[in-house]
Design a protein around this motif. Structure first.
Motif, PDB file in Angstrom:
ATOM      1  N   LYS A  86       0.822  -1.208   0.000  1.00 40.98           N
ATOM      2  CA  LYS A  86       0.000   0.000   0.000  1.00 40.98           C
ATOM      3  C   LYS A  86       0.856   1.258   0.000  1.00 40.98           C
ATOM      4  N   ASP A  87       1.968   1.199   0.705  1.00 42.44           N
ATOM      5  CA  ASP A  87       2.909   2.313   0.711  1.00 42.44           C
ATOM      6  C   ASP A  87       4.128   1.931  -0.112  1.00 42.44           C
ATOM      7  N   PRO A  88       4.181   2.306  -1.382  1.00 40.55           N
ATOM      8  CA  PRO A  88       5.311   1.904  -2.221  1.00 40.55           C
ATOM      9  C   PRO A  88       6.635   2.486  -1.761  1.00 40.55           C
ATOM     10  N   GLY A  89       6.599   3.464  -0.861  1.00 39.64           N
ATOM     11  CA  GLY A  89       7.837   4.031  -0.351  1.00 39.64           C
ATOM     12  C   GLY A  89       8.711   3.026   0.367  1.00 39.64           C
ATOM     13  N   VAL A  90       8.110   1.923   0.853  1.00 42.37           N
ATOM     14  CA  VAL A  90       8.898   0.900   1.554  1.00 42.37           C
ATOM     15  C   VAL A  90       9.833   0.165   0.603  1.00 42.37           C
ATOM     16  N   LEU A  91       9.666   0.381  -0.709  1.00 41.81           N
ATOM     17  CA  LEU A  91      10.517  -0.287  -1.688  1.00 41.81           C
ATOM     18  C   LEU A  91      11.785   0.508  -1.986  1.00 41.81           C
ATOM     19  N   ALA A  92      11.942   1.662  -1.369  1.00 40.02           N
ATOM     20  CA  ALA A  92      13.139   2.468  -1.577  1.00 40.02           C
ATOM     21  C   ALA A  92      14.388   1.672  -1.209  1.00 40.02           C
ATOM     22  N   GLY A  93      15.425   1.799  -2.027  1.00 40.84           N
ATOM     23  CA  GLY A  93      16.677   1.112  -1.762  1.00 40.84           C
ATOM     24  C   GLY A  93      16.701  -0.336  -2.187  1.00 40.84           C
ATOM     25  N   SER A  94      15.677  -0.766  -2.934  1.00 46.93           N
ATOM     26  CA  SER A  94      15.624  -2.164  -3.376  1.00 46.93           C
ATOM     27  C   SER A  94      16.716  -2.461  -4.401  1.00 46.93           C
ATOM     28  N   CYS A  95      17.119  -3.721  -4.441  1.00 41.33           N
ATOM     29  CA  CYS A  95      18.032  -4.181  -5.476  1.00 41.33           C
ATOM     30  C   CYS A  95      17.307  -4.197  -6.820  1.00 41.33           C
ATOM     31  N   PRO A  96      18.006  -4.400  -7.933  1.00 40.43           N
ATOM     32  CA  PRO A  96      17.329  -4.466  -9.242  1.00 40.43           C
ATOM     33  C   PRO A  96      16.240  -5.542  -9.255  1.00 40.43           C
ATOM     34  N   ILE A  97      15.102  -5.195  -9.836  1.00 38.90           N
ATOM     35  CA  ILE A  97      13.918  -6.054  -9.811  1.00 38.90           C
ATOM     36  C   ILE A  97      13.463  -6.385 -11.223  1.00 38.90           C
ATOM     37  N   VAL A  98      13.199  -7.661 -11.475  1.00 42.12           N
ATOM     38  CA  VAL A  98      12.476  -8.082 -12.668  1.00 42.12           C
ATOM     39  C   VAL A  98      11.126  -8.601 -12.195  1.00 42.12           C
ATOM     40  N   ALA A  99      10.061  -8.255 -12.916  1.00 41.88           N
ATOM     41  CA  ALA A  99       8.727  -8.654 -12.472  1.00 41.88           C
ATOM     42  C   ALA A  99       7.887  -9.100 -13.655  1.00 41.88           C
ATOM     43  N   ASN A 100       7.093 -10.137 -13.425  1.00 40.51           N
ATOM     44  CA  ASN A 100       6.187 -10.680 -14.438  1.00 40.51           C
ATOM     45  C   ASN A 100       4.766 -10.708 -13.897  1.00 40.51           C
ATOM     46  N   PHE A 101       3.832 -10.179 -14.686  1.00 40.40           N
ATOM     47  CA  PHE A 101       2.422 -10.167 -14.317  1.00 40.40           C
ATOM     48  C   PHE A 101       1.586 -10.678 -15.483  1.00 40.40           C
ATOM     49  N   GLY A 102       0.366 -11.096 -15.179  1.00 40.07           N
ATOM     50  CA  GLY A 102      -0.556 -11.571 -16.203  1.00 40.07           C
ATOM     51  C   GLY A 102      -1.643 -10.551 -16.497  1.00 40.07           C
ATOM     52  N   GLY A 103      -1.873 -10.292 -17.766  1.00 42.85           N
ATOM     53  CA  GLY A 103      -2.902  -9.333 -18.130  1.00 42.85           C
ATOM     54  C   GLY A 103      -4.310  -9.806 -17.816  1.00 42.85           C
ATOM     55  N   ARG A 104      -4.511 -11.125 -17.665  1.00 46.44           N
ATOM     56  CA  ARG A 104      -5.826 -11.677 -17.359  1.00 46.44           C
ATOM     57  C   ARG A 104      -5.989 -11.976 -15.867  1.00 46.44           C
ATOM     58  N   ASP A 105      -5.054 -11.497 -15.075  1.00 43.20           N
ATOM     59  CA  ASP A 105      -5.082 -11.738 -13.630  1.00 43.20           C
ATOM     60  C   ASP A 105      -6.025 -10.738 -12.973  1.00 43.20           C
ATOM     61  N   ARG A 106      -7.207 -11.204 -12.585  1.00 42.63           N
ATOM     62  CA  ARG A 106      -8.192 -10.318 -11.975  1.00 42.63           C
ATOM     63  C   ARG A 106      -7.886 -10.009 -10.523  1.00 42.63           C
ATOM     64  N   ALA A 122       1.239  -4.263 -12.943  1.00 39.62           N
ATOM     65  CA  ALA A 122       2.514  -4.002 -13.622  1.00 39.62           C
ATOM     66  C   ALA A 122       2.758  -2.508 -13.755  1.00 39.62           C
ATOM     67  N   ASP A 123       1.747  -1.771 -14.209  1.00 40.40           N
ATOM     68  CA  ASP A 123       1.896  -0.324 -14.369  1.00 40.40           C
ATOM     69  C   ASP A 123       2.119   0.364 -13.029  1.00 40.40           C
ATOM     70  N   LYS A 124       1.392  -0.078 -12.011  1.00 37.81           N
ATOM     71  CA  LYS A 124       1.527   0.546 -10.691  1.00 37.81           C
ATOM     72  C   LYS A 124       2.929   0.317 -10.124  1.00 37.81           C
ATOM     73  N   LEU A 125       3.442  -0.900 -10.268  1.00 37.77           N
ATOM     74  CA  LEU A 125       4.773  -1.185  -9.735  1.00 37.77           C
ATOM     75  C   LEU A 125       5.834  -0.415 -10.510  1.00 37.77           C
ATOM     76  N   ALA A 126       5.707  -0.361 -11.820  1.00 37.72           N
ATOM     77  CA  ALA A 126       6.677   0.376 -12.629  1.00 37.72           C
ATOM     78  C   ALA A 126       6.706   1.846 -12.229  1.00 37.72           C
ATOM     79  N   ALA A 127       5.525   2.439 -12.036  1.00 39.18           N
ATOM     80  CA  ALA A 127       5.460   3.843 -11.646  1.00 39.18           C
ATOM     81  C   ALA A 127       6.106   4.065 -10.287  1.00 39.18           C
ATOM     82  N   ALA A 128       5.853   3.145  -9.339  1.00 34.15           N
ATOM     83  CA  ALA A 128       6.423   3.279  -8.003  1.00 34.15           C
ATOM     84  C   ALA A 128       7.942   3.189  -8.040  1.00 34.15           C
ATOM     85  N   LEU A 129       8.466   2.220  -8.777  1.00 27.40           N
ATOM     86  CA  LEU A 129       9.916   2.034  -8.833  1.00 27.40           C
ATOM     87  C   LEU A 129      10.593   3.153  -9.616  1.00 27.40           C
ATOM     88  N   ASP A 130       9.910   3.664 -10.647  1.00 27.89           N
ATOM     89  CA  ASP A 130      10.433   4.838 -11.358  1.00 27.89           C
ATOM     90  C   ASP A 130      10.624   5.991 -10.385  1.00 27.89           C
TER      91      ASP A 130
END
Length: 258
Positions: free
Chosen positions: A156-176, A182-190
């Motif tokens: 809920k608070d993406p700020g806790v991800l500050a200082g993370s090591c490099p991340i690769v992430a995979n999500f499914g477009g049909r995952d309800r 994917a977009d939310k995580l990319a924006a947070a890490l950006d």
């Protein structure tokens, strides 16, 4: 090729006793895990694996064996080993939601055990699936060199991800269960300046890297409606992304002239 896996016999596919390390850290006295090693004497880069909500199962073992075959000594920690899934699921999910608790102590103990085992180069990654993907996100800043997050819940608070090591992430477009994750995580890490490579697979759903379905058979039709289950078309590319990411950050670069 990975070595034969003696841990397939026995409850939970576990073959490693982590209880002493975990107890010393204030964690679960009966903590166990599944260890998969590459062939050869090593040392090898290491990967800590965190299972999905259904626990350390056949899919987890296959994932660990796959990484071992790629050259990583891989420890899949069983977060339900001290009481079983029915007893531990709620407490583990609460720990994930809070970002603190025994599950995190257990993961830290498993990481320490792996690095102190004498089998590793000192480079270590973390990989998680579903619930485990959420945990992998939250501990990516805690002494890891690379993280692989597969359909994991974003905090809920993406700020806790500050200082993370490099991340690769995979999500499914049909995952309800994880809309627009994917977009939310990319924006947070950006926003945090964390190196990342995130992809959504349009045809895939939740748990698409699994090779066999999970959960009670009576519920599997519902899971299909919710977009949960294996996708053998999308999985190879997702795994290649994980392989490339770990090779880049965990394996020694080739020497000059190679």
């Amino acid at each position: 090729m990975a070595r034969a896996n003696p841990g397939r016999a026995g409850a939970g596919f576990s073959n490693i006793d982590l209880g002493a390390a975990s107890t010393a850290a204030g964690g679960s006295p009966a903590l166990r895990g599944y260890l998969a090693r590459p062939a050869g004497d090593g040392p090898f880069p290491a990967v800590l694996m965190i299972h999905e909500a259904f626990g350390l199962d056949e899919n987890t073992v296959r994932h660990a064996d796959r990484l071992a075959a790629s050259g990583y000594v891989t420890l899949a920690v069983d977060l339900y080993s001290d009481g079983g899934a029915r007893r531990c699921l709620v407490a583990t999910m609460r720990s994930l939601a809070a970002g603190a608790g025994r599950a995190f102590t257990d993961l830290a103990a498993a990481r320490a055990w792996l690095l102190e085992s004498g089998q590793t180069t000192g480079k270590i990654g973390v990989i998680g699936f579903c619930m485990g993907g959420g945990f992998a996100l939250l501990i990516a800043h805690d002494g890891f060199d690379a993280a692989a997050v597969n359909y994991g819940k974003i905090p809920k608070d993406p700020g806790v991800l500050a200082g993370s090591c490099p991340i690769v992430a995979n999500f499914g477009g049909r995952d309800r269960t994880l809309p627009e994750a994917a977009d939310k995580l990319a924006a947070a890490l950006d926003g945090l300046g964390v190196e990342h490579d995130i992809q959504e697979f349009a045809a895939a759903g939740h748990a698409f890297l699994n090779e066999v379905p999970v959960g009670p058979r009576l519920l599997r039709p519902l899971y299909r409606v919710m977009g949960i289950g294996p996708d053998p078309q999308s999985a190879p590319e997702a795994w290649q992304r994980i392989d490339d990411h770990f090779a880049r950050h965990l394996k020694d670069p080739p020497s000059a002239g190679r």
